[in-house]
Design an enzyme around this catalytic site. Structure first.
Site: not given
Ligand code: GDP
Ligand code: IMO
Ligand code: MG
Length: 426
Positions: A13, A16, A40-41, A128, A223, A304, A332, A412
């Protein structure tokens, strides 16, 4: 142009999805190489939010092709649902292809994930519950059903029968749960096969040829470093290799074909699920970070866990991934804090560690060693140039760069694809 990898450097999270989307407009291919719909991207385009789980985050551009690679585990029902969501929004989806070598997450994997977690009590991983671990377990035990099996319904039916018979013994004898119905799963699977078969390809030669022709191939990690099955906080990890090495295995390309490895690093740390988290703030500051950064899981909606930036983790990620570039996200969110802390070491039983130890048990006793930096008050979300940033924000970035020993290429400053400051060309 050539092979670029984008990986998470913390516990996921980091943003990416946003970074893949930003770089994706010029990509010929965007390739997922591991994980599944545990990811979850989030991508934000003109204020509209898209959360992608299995689909590569390059989907929203439609210029290049998107591939779900051999190392990914695919839940066909989830994939079809995601495609439909994009279709309903009028987005293009005919540029999505799936590798015939990828493994399938079947309904019994999802059920087993839930039952295993429930039975583990306070030893649960906090997965998850998407069936990721059970599917990868079957893959490694050489029982899995692969995408290619969808092209031979007879073979698919036989494999399903064998697998389900074994799982039903587990359900009834170990977990005291009801059996799952073979005919019902087969019927649903046949529908999925019809809807997906035109997207099935042998992605390996296609990706390799693209790299040989100097096309731009962007590999999208899901991840992150500390969730890596080998190098993360085992057993509180996922069941794949989200580090850069995972690309060679999961996409079928040589390490020689990777030109840049871009690590995405949130300016503070978050974690979902169980397991050690040395810089966790179980106090008002942690709550403030969660609220200000909207730190709720994009897949499960779980709050989180939040804490200060951990550069023991950051350095470990830089080393293991061989990062060539770092993108800092969500800096930010830190605007308004008086003081910001960076963890530079751990103290465990009187000994100082600057790299993450293997023992999860020791890690849970680690005391963070912090460096304090002065914060800044300004809203930086509309800034476009590095020179506009407040001095203390620049000091924070420079200190990160100094400790990590890797260039910071981009910062970012908001969720939208336009909210970026480029320090160097990327
Ligand atoms: P990922 O799993 O690595 O793709 O990240 P997620 O989408 O799960 O979580 C990142 C969260 O931060 C999302 O809600 C994005 O829209 C948000 N986000 C990404 N970059 C930035 C940033 O630079 N600033 C802020 N405030 N939010 C961001
Ligand atoms: P993105 O790509 C954050 C965590 C789960 C748990 C552990 C194992 O959005 O960054 P799993 O379902 O993979 O067997 O769970 O890994 N986990 C993540 N945490 N972002 C993710 O993906 C995750 N994918 C799995 O919360 O702790
Ligand atoms: Mg994510």
């Amino acid at each position: 142009m050539a092979g670029y990898v984008v990986v998470g450097t913390q516990w996921g999270d980091e943003g990416k999805g946003k970074i893949i989307d930003v770089l994706g407009h010029k990509a010929d291919y965007v390739v997922r190489f591991q994980g599944g719909n545990n990811a979850g991207h989030t991508v934000v385009v003109d204020g509209e939010k898209f959360i992608l789980h299995l689909l590569p985050s390059g989907m929203l551009h439609g210029n290049g092709k998107c591939i779900i690679g051999p190392g990914v585990v695919i839940d066909p029902a989830v994939l079809l649902k995601e495609l439909k969501t994009l279709d309903d929004k009028g987005a293009k989806t005919d540029h999505l292809f799936i590798s015939d070598r990828a493994h399938l997450i079947m309904p019994y994997h999802v059920e087993l994930d839930k039952l295993q977690e429930e039975a583990s009590g306070d030893k649960k991983i906090g997965t998850t519950k998407r069936g990721i671990g059970p599917c990868y377990s079957d893959k490694i035990s050489r029982k899995g059903i692969r995408v290619v099996d969808m092209l031979d319904v007879k073979l698919f039916s036989e494999k399903l029968k064998e697998n389900l018979e074994e799982k039903n013994v587990l359900f009834t004898k170990i977990y005291n749960a009801p059996k799952m119905d073979y005919e019902e799963i087969l019927k649903e699977s046949k529908k999925h096969i019809e809807l997906l078969k035109h997207r099935i390809i042998d992605s390996t030669p296609i990706i390799n040829q693209a790299l040989d022709e100097d096309k731009f191939v962007l590999f999208e990690g899901a991840q992150a470093m500390m969730l890596d099955i080998d190098h993360g906080t085992y057993p509180y990890v996922t069941s794949s290799s989200p580090t850069a090495g995972g690309v060679t295995v999961g996409a079928g390309v040589s390490p020689r074909k990777i030109n840049r490895v871009i690590g995405v690093m949130k300016a503070y740390t978050t974690r979902v699920g169980e397991g050690p988290f040395v810089t966790e703030l179980e106090n008002e500051t942690g709550e403030w970070l969660r609220k200000t950064g909207f730190e709720y899981g994009a897949t499960t909606g779980r709050p989180r866990r939040c804490g200060w930036l951990d550069l023991v983790v950051g350095k470990y990620a830089t080393m293991i991934n061989g990062l060539t570039d770092i993108v800092i996200t969500k800096i930010d969110v830190l605007s308004g804090l008086e003081t910001i802390k960076i963890c530079t070491g751990y103290e465990i039983d009187g000994k100082v560690y600057t790299t993450s130890p293997a023992s999860t048990e020791s890690l849970s006793r680690a005391i963070p060693i912090y460096e304090s930096l002065e914060g800044w008050k300004e809203d930086i979300t509309q800034m476009k140039e590095y020179s506009e940033l407040p001095e203390n924000c620049k000091k924070y970035i420079k200190r990160m760069e100094e400790i990590l020993g890797c260039q910071i290429t981009m910062v970012s400053v908001g969720p939208d694809r336009t909210q970026n400051i480029f320090l160097k060309e990327i």
